[in-house]
Write a protein that holds these residues in place. Structure first.
Motif, PDB file in Angstrom:
ATOM      1  N   LEU A 381      21.975 -12.983  12.403  1.00  0.00           N
ATOM      2  CA  LEU A 381      21.376 -12.362  11.226  1.00  0.00           C
ATOM      3  C   LEU A 381      20.758 -13.424  10.320  1.00  0.00           C
ATOM      4  CD1 LEU A 381      24.085  -9.685  10.374  1.00  0.00           C
ATOM      5  CD2 LEU A 381      22.033  -9.430  11.767  1.00  0.00           C
ATOM      6  N   ARG A 382      21.435 -14.534  10.182  1.00  0.00           N
ATOM      7  CA  ARG A 382      20.894 -15.640   9.385  1.00  0.00           C
ATOM      8  C   ARG A 382      19.613 -16.181   9.996  1.00  0.00           C
ATOM      9  NH1 ARG A 382      23.842 -20.876  10.817  1.00  0.00           N
ATOM     10  NH2 ARG A 382      22.664 -20.325  12.684  1.00  0.00           N
ATOM     11  N   ASP A 383      19.638 -16.463  11.301  1.00  0.00           N
ATOM     12  CA  ASP A 383      18.474 -17.079  11.956  1.00  0.00           C
ATOM     13  C   ASP A 383      17.272 -16.145  11.949  1.00  0.00           C
ATOM     14  OD1 ASP A 383      19.886 -19.370  12.418  1.00  0.00           O
ATOM     15  OD2 ASP A 383      20.309 -18.946  14.525  1.00  0.00           O
ATOM     16  N   GLN A 384      17.505 -14.835  12.098  1.00  0.00           N
ATOM     17  CA  GLN A 384      16.386 -13.895  12.078  1.00  0.00           C
ATOM     18  C   GLN A 384      15.825 -13.750  10.669  1.00  0.00           C
ATOM     19  OE1 GLN A 384      17.603 -10.313  14.139  1.00  0.00           O
ATOM     20  NE2 GLN A 384      17.496 -11.329  16.136  1.00  0.00           N
ATOM     21  N   TYR A 385      16.670 -13.870   9.656  1.00  0.00           N
ATOM     22  CA  TYR A 385      16.161 -13.879   8.277  1.00  0.00           C
ATOM     23  C   TYR A 385      15.293 -15.106   8.034  1.00  0.00           C
ATOM     24  CZ  TYR A 385      16.120 -14.773   3.257  1.00  0.00           C
ATOM     25  OH  TYR A 385      15.717 -15.066   1.984  1.00  0.00           O
ATOM     26  N   LEU A 386      15.713 -16.246   8.512  1.00  0.00           N
ATOM     27  CA  LEU A 386      14.965 -17.480   8.269  1.00  0.00           C
ATOM     28  C   LEU A 386      13.602 -17.466   8.939  1.00  0.00           C
ATOM     29  CD1 LEU A 386      17.782 -20.184   8.625  1.00  0.00           C
ATOM     30  CD2 LEU A 386      16.676 -19.411   6.517  1.00  0.00           C
ATOM     31  N   ALA A 387      13.460 -16.717  10.026  1.00  0.00           N
ATOM     32  CA  ALA A 387      12.194 -16.718  10.781  1.00  0.00           C
ATOM     33  C   ALA A 387      11.495 -15.370  10.738  1.00  0.00           C
ATOM     34  CB  ALA A 387      12.454 -17.132  12.230  1.00  0.00           C
ATOM     35  N   ALA A 388      11.792 -14.553   9.710  1.00  0.00           N
ATOM     36  CA  ALA A 388      11.140 -13.252   9.606  1.00  0.00           C
ATOM     37  C   ALA A 388       9.634 -13.437   9.445  1.00  0.00           C
ATOM     38  CB  ALA A 388      11.713 -12.481   8.422  1.00  0.00           C
ATOM     39  N   MET A 389       8.853 -12.751  10.294  1.00  0.00           N
ATOM     40  CA  MET A 389       7.404 -12.963  10.311  1.00  0.00           C
ATOM     41  C   MET A 389       6.666 -11.646  10.086  1.00  0.00           C
ATOM     42  SD  MET A 389       7.329 -15.517  13.581  1.00  0.00           S
ATOM     43  CE  MET A 389       8.621 -14.551  14.354  1.00  0.00           C
ATOM     44  N   PRO A 390       5.641 -11.637   9.221  1.00  0.00           N
ATOM     45  CA  PRO A 390       4.814 -10.432   9.084  1.00  0.00           C
ATOM     46  C   PRO A 390       4.162 -10.074  10.415  1.00  0.00           C
ATOM     47  CG  PRO A 390       4.379 -11.995   7.307  1.00  0.00           C
ATOM     48  CD  PRO A 390       5.225 -12.711   8.321  1.00  0.00           C
ATOM     49  N   GLU A 391       3.853  -8.791  10.575  1.00  0.00           N
ATOM     50  CA  GLU A 391       3.295  -8.288  11.835  1.00  0.00           C
ATOM     51  C   GLU A 391       2.031  -7.485  11.549  1.00  0.00           C
ATOM     52  OE1 GLU A 391       4.616  -5.244  15.452  1.00  0.00           O
ATOM     53  OE2 GLU A 391       5.999  -5.706  13.828  1.00  0.00           O
ATOM     54  N   THR A 392       0.974  -7.773  12.287  1.00  0.00           N
ATOM     55  CA  THR A 392      -0.247  -6.974  12.237  1.00  0.00           C
ATOM     56  C   THR A 392      -0.493  -6.396  13.625  1.00  0.00           C
ATOM     57  OG1 THR A 392      -1.170  -8.449  10.551  1.00  0.00           O
ATOM     58  CG2 THR A 392      -2.697  -6.982  11.678  1.00  0.00           C
ATOM     59  N   ILE A 393      -0.795  -5.118  13.690  1.00  0.00           N
ATOM     60  CA  ILE A 393      -0.922  -4.437  14.976  1.00  0.00           C
ATOM     61  C   ILE A 393      -2.383  -4.122  15.266  1.00  0.00           C
ATOM     62  CG2 ILE A 393      -0.315  -2.350  16.263  1.00  0.00           C
ATOM     63  CD1 ILE A 393       2.349  -2.358  14.798  1.00  0.00           C
ATOM     64  N   HIS A 394      -2.823  -4.433  16.489  1.00  0.00           N
ATOM     65  CA  HIS A 394      -4.182  -4.163  16.940  1.00  0.00           C
ATOM     66  C   HIS A 394      -4.125  -3.355  18.228  1.00  0.00           C
ATOM     67  CE1 HIS A 394      -5.971  -7.224  14.195  1.00  0.00           C
ATOM     68  NE2 HIS A 394      -4.779  -7.767  14.334  1.00  0.00           N
ATOM     69  N   GLY A 395      -5.147  -2.559  18.460  1.00  0.00           N
ATOM     70  CA  GLY A 395      -5.266  -1.830  19.701  1.00  0.00           C
ATOM     71  C   GLY A 395      -6.113  -2.604  20.701  1.00  0.00           C
ATOM     72  N   VAL A 396      -5.618  -2.778  21.934  1.00  0.00           N
ATOM     73  CA  VAL A 396      -6.310  -3.564  22.951  1.00  0.00           C
ATOM     74  C   VAL A 396      -6.394  -2.729  24.227  1.00  0.00           C
ATOM     75  CG1 VAL A 396      -6.311  -5.689  24.275  1.00  0.00           C
ATOM     76  CG2 VAL A 396      -5.364  -5.680  21.963  1.00  0.00           C
ATOM     77  N   ARG A 397      -7.599  -2.573  24.780  1.00  0.00           N
ATOM     78  CA  ARG A 397      -7.737  -1.823  26.022  1.00  0.00           C
ATOM     79  C   ARG A 397      -7.002  -2.528  27.149  1.00  0.00           C
ATOM     80  NH1 ARG A 397      -9.508   3.329  25.643  1.00  0.00           N
ATOM     81  NH2 ARG A 397     -10.350   3.196  27.740  1.00  0.00           N
ATOM     82  N   ARG A 398      -6.343  -1.775  27.997  1.00  0.00           N
ATOM     83  CA  ARG A 398      -5.611  -2.371  29.107  1.00  0.00           C
ATOM     84  C   ARG A 398      -6.576  -2.840  30.186  1.00  0.00           C
ATOM     85  NH1 ARG A 398      -1.029   1.991  29.002  1.00  0.00           N
ATOM     86  NH2 ARG A 398       0.354   1.020  27.504  1.00  0.00           N
TER      87      ARG A 398
END
Length: 398
Positions: A381-398
């Motif tokens: 829980l500590r390590d995931q808090y320290l490295a929490a990263m914003p996320e942006t979602i894009h659509g990509v054709r397969r």
């Protein structure tokens, strides 16, 4: 909403499904929707929130699903939105709306790509954190290239949530998801019982909640915050006290403001006047997280504190980056609180920092304390808090 009508869900907004949608297929495939929401059948408050939520739709990737036209389910971006608001006082309130959407593709033809940005929080412990990510419940085909991450499961109110650990640096994970599953496990901010979309919203200072199905935060009449953890099929509560200086507990707020509001992350700011000056607390919730993140700030230096309302025996590792209960509570969990700052542990359970204008923190619980779920112990829980990263979602054709 009349039983004779189906519904169309656009992102996090549910609307009455009308009989006709207008489509075009020139340079790109477009879909136009129009309809009307009214009070009655909705309450006036519900109608106003729905109207404001529509106008808050952003040009991001959103799922759109239909009751009666499921063949049009897919992922879209919002090209334009408009809504006419009319009120006949004491009788009828209406919102007549129109949406123009650009179709990106169906779940079978489209990958969703998560751009994970940010950096490890600066900390005095020489810790590098853990790069992690939690897509929606029900996603499939999670792909990070030649190196696979580890996987753990956290079970919340919405069901089992897969969390990927050790996501390779520099990768932008790709994954598939049915539009009907996309909102499962999302982060929600509710004001007056209604989920809000976007940031330009009026928020209640006394009736709000911030939740991702694993952690739920609400105001409390007997403390500053009620931080609830989902375990054993129910919400387990811990009351926390927040102090804006050496002795002043903040139990009410003058304003609540949304700073970021997407299904994968919500940040809300709570402001309190100090007469003169002000005290601010930002709370951030991420999809799949077991903790709520916090940030306290004031203009002049003083002692900032976040601690349990009822003392519990606790301990800290030798490096001192968090405190955790020494024994399980009646629900079988152990509270945890920590920071990327060099704080002083509080005897009641919590943390404090003197002569400062700011303090970051996280609050949560080690579920099944003495026998935590695999990989869900305090250090994770500590390590995931320290490295929490914003996320942006894009659509990509397969």
């Amino acid at each position: 909403m009349s039983a004779d009508w189906g519904t169309v869900t656009v992102g996090r907004i549910t609307l009455r499904e009308t009989f006709t949608v207008t489509e075009s297929g020139l340079d790109g495939r477009e879909l136009s929707l129009s309809g009307q929401e009214s009070s009655p059948d909705l309450t006036r408050a519900q109608l106003v929130v729905r109207h404001d939520n529509l106008l808050a739709l952003q040009n991001s990737v959103i799922p759109v699903t239909f009751t009666d036209k499921p063949e049009r389910n897919g992922f879209y971006t919002v090209k334009s939105v408009s809504a006419d608001y009319a009120e006949w006082s004491g009788e009828v309130v209406t919102s007549t709306w129109k949406l123009d959407l650009t179709r990106l593709g169906t779940q079978g033809s489209l990958d969703l790509q998560s751009r994970l940005t940010g950096a490890v929080r600066a900390n005095p412990y020489s810790l590098v954190g853990e790069r992690w990510h939690a897509p929606p419940i029900g996603h499939y085909g999670y792909f990070t290239g030649a190196t696979n991450p580890g996987v753990m499961t956290r079970t919340g109110e919405d069901g089992p949530h897969l969390v990927y650990r050790g996501v390779p640096a520099g990768s932008a994970p790709r994954w598939g998801c049915d539009p009907t599953d996309y909102l499962r496990g999302r982060v929600r901010f509710l004001s007056g019982g209604e989920e809000l979309v976007g940031c330009d919203q009026e928020c209640s200072t006394t009736s709000w909640s911030l939740s991702n199905g694993l952690v739920n935060v609400t105001p409390s009449v007997s403390a500053s915050l009620d931080v609830q953890t989902y375990s054993g099929g129910a919400w387990q509560s811990k009351l926390w006290r927040v102090f804006s200086d050496t002795s002043t507990e903040v139990t009410s707020w003058d304003a609540v403001t949304l700073l970021h509001n997407e299904p994968e992350m919500v940040t809300v700011r709570l402001t309190k006047g100090l007469n003169p000056g002000r005290f601010v607390m930002d709370l951030t919730m991420r999809r799949g997280a077991r903790v709520v993140e916090g940030y306290l700030k004031r203009g002049t230096a003083d002692t900032l504190t976040v601690r349990l309302a009822a003392m519990e025996n606790n301990t800290a590792p030798a490096s001192g980056e968090y405190v955790v209960a020494t024994g399980d509570d009646p629900a079988g969990n152990r509270f945890i609180a920590g920071s990327a700052s060099n704080f002083t542990p509080h005897a009641s359970g919590g943390l404090s920092l003197a002569a400062t204008t700011r303090l970051d923190f996280f609050l949560g619980a080690v579920v099944n304390g003495s026998s935590p779920a695999s990989g869900d112990e305090a250090a994770v829980l500590r390590d995931q808090y320290l490295a929490a990263m914003p996320e942006t979602i894009h659509g990509v054709r397969r």
